[in-house]
Design an enzyme around this catalytic site. Sequence first.
Site, PDB file in Angstrom:
ATOM      1  CB  SER A   1      -0.966  -0.014   1.259  1.00  0.00           C
ATOM      2  OG  SER A   1      -0.202   0.209   2.458  1.00  0.00           O
TER       3      SER A   1
ATOM      4  CE  LYS B   1      -3.232   2.571   5.080  1.00  0.00           C
ATOM      5  NZ  LYS B   1      -2.987   1.630   3.617  1.00  0.00           N
TER       6      LYS B   1
END
Length: 204
Positions: A123, A160
């Site tokens: 990701s 993230k």
Amino acid sequence: MHIGKRIKKLRKEKKMTQEDLAKILGVKPTAVSAWESGRNKPLMDKVGLMAQYFDVPISYFFEEDKLEEKTIPIKRFAKLPIVGTISCGNGVIAYEDIQGYEEVPGSWLNGGEYFLLEAKGDSMIGARIMDGDLLLIRRQNDVENGEIAAVLIDDEIVLKRVYKTDGTIILQSENPSYKPIVVRPEDMKNIRIIGKLKKVILNF
């Protein structure tokens, strides 16, 4: 110099607070304070953990007085835990499932508490973070807009890029295949920033 003064000496050399050391050892800061003041002594399992963390022999804590004033050379490397999972019961973060320790250059650390995470998945490939890379994380509960952070969502740690706007947090991946995670104010109780990404240690 009793064992508590030795603990304090090592802690100060690492620029750690009593709370920092207590979190690593899984005890209360008052316990570290009691050790350092000589009011109490740590159990041997905690002495072993400190010896491993500070990279000194266990015997250092129990040497004869005549050896006590010897200065321990500043370590060029520091051992950091590779953390598998993190819990956050009662607002207190605790490391669980420590998968081992890795030595990193002391020059990478500039005060505060650090730990390592292993990157999982793809990701964050746009930020050149690949599956299996080790991530150096500085523990802190907030980051600036656009910085990459380790975020605890329920019991899962994710990495993230963090954006904040009007009370809402957006957790953005660096891979267009993944949709951003939008965290509204009413959902904040399940989300917690636990650290800032400082360095990616490539996995060869």
